[in-house]
Motif scaffolding. Sequence first.
Motif, PDB file in Angstrom:
ATOM      1  N   ARG A  33       0.836  -1.204   0.000  1.00 14.96           N
ATOM      2  CA  ARG A  33       0.000   0.000   0.000  1.00 14.96           C
ATOM      3  C   ARG A  33       0.873   1.257   0.000  1.00 14.96           C
ATOM      4  O   ARG A  33       0.639   2.197  -0.754  1.00 14.96           O
ATOM      5  N   ARG A  34       1.895   1.259   0.833  1.00 14.31           N
ATOM      6  CA  ARG A  34       2.789   2.423   0.919  1.00 14.31           C
ATOM      7  C   ARG A  34       3.497   2.657  -0.413  1.00 14.31           C
ATOM      8  O   ARG A  34       3.588   3.789  -0.891  1.00 14.31           O
ATOM      9  N   TRP A  35       3.985   1.596  -1.025  1.00 14.42           N
ATOM     10  CA  TRP A  35       4.693   1.739  -2.300  1.00 14.42           C
ATOM     11  C   TRP A  35       3.774   2.254  -3.400  1.00 14.42           C
ATOM     12  O   TRP A  35       4.193   3.046  -4.240  1.00 14.42           O
ATOM     13  N   VAL A  36       2.534   1.794  -3.406  1.00  9.71           N
ATOM     14  CA  VAL A  36       1.579   2.284  -4.408  1.00  9.71           C
ATOM     15  C   VAL A  36       1.339   3.775  -4.209  1.00  9.71           C
ATOM     16  O   VAL A  36       1.410   4.564  -5.155  1.00  9.71           O
ATOM     17  N   VAL A  37       1.079   4.167  -2.983  1.00 11.48           N
ATOM     18  CA  VAL A  37       0.802   5.574  -2.689  1.00 11.48           C
ATOM     19  C   VAL A  37       2.008   6.451  -3.032  1.00 11.48           C
ATOM     20  O   VAL A  37       1.847   7.602  -3.438  1.00 11.48           O
ATOM     21  N   GLU A  38       3.209   5.903  -2.902  1.00  8.98           N
ATOM     22  CA  GLU A  38       4.429   6.661  -3.194  1.00  8.98           C
ATOM     23  C   GLU A  38       4.753   6.757  -4.684  1.00  8.98           C
ATOM     24  O   GLU A  38       5.650   7.516  -5.061  1.00  8.98           O
ATOM     25  N   LEU A  39       4.058   6.002  -5.525  1.00 12.12           N
ATOM     26  CA  LEU A  39       4.320   6.097  -6.964  1.00 12.12           C
ATOM     27  C   LEU A  39       4.060   7.530  -7.433  1.00 12.12           C
ATOM     28  O   LEU A  39       3.041   8.130  -7.058  1.00 12.12           O
ATOM     29  N   PRO A  40       4.952   8.082  -8.249  1.00 11.34           N
ATOM     30  CA  PRO A  40       4.812   9.486  -8.664  1.00 11.34           C
ATOM     31  C   PRO A  40       3.482   9.807  -9.347  1.00 11.34           C
ATOM     32  O   PRO A  40       2.965  10.911  -9.187  1.00 11.34           O
ATOM     33  N   GLU A  41       2.934   8.863 -10.078  1.00 13.32           N
ATOM     34  CA  GLU A  41       1.710   9.135 -10.828  1.00 13.32           C
ATOM     35  C   GLU A  41       0.438   8.776 -10.062  1.00 13.32           C
ATOM     36  O   GLU A  41      -0.669   8.982 -10.560  1.00 13.32           O
ATOM     37  N   PHE A  42       0.589   8.257  -8.853  1.00 15.51           N
ATOM     38  CA  PHE A  42      -0.588   7.860  -8.083  1.00 15.51           C
ATOM     39  C   PHE A  42      -1.291   9.094  -7.532  1.00 15.51           C
ATOM     40  O   PHE A  42      -0.675   9.952  -6.907  1.00 15.51           O
TER      41      PHE A  42
END
Length: 66
Positions: A33-42
């Motif tokens: 979840r953290r990695w998804v939220v940290e994606l630049p385009e998220f």
Amino acid sequence: MSLKWTDVLEIAIQLDESKPEVDPRYVNFVDLRRWVVELPEFSDDPQRSGEKVLEAIQAAWIEERD
């Protein structure tokens, strides 16, 4: 392009590209979840994630890796 939780495949592709050292089979949902939220385009609401969408992202990531 902005990513939403429903963009499962694109999220998986971006995770695969940004986390090549990670084996997606062993990722816990907190980190995922953290990695998804940290994606630049998220750009979706971080609170809208749930177990089912995280499972789908993980499965797509595993498929992408294979």
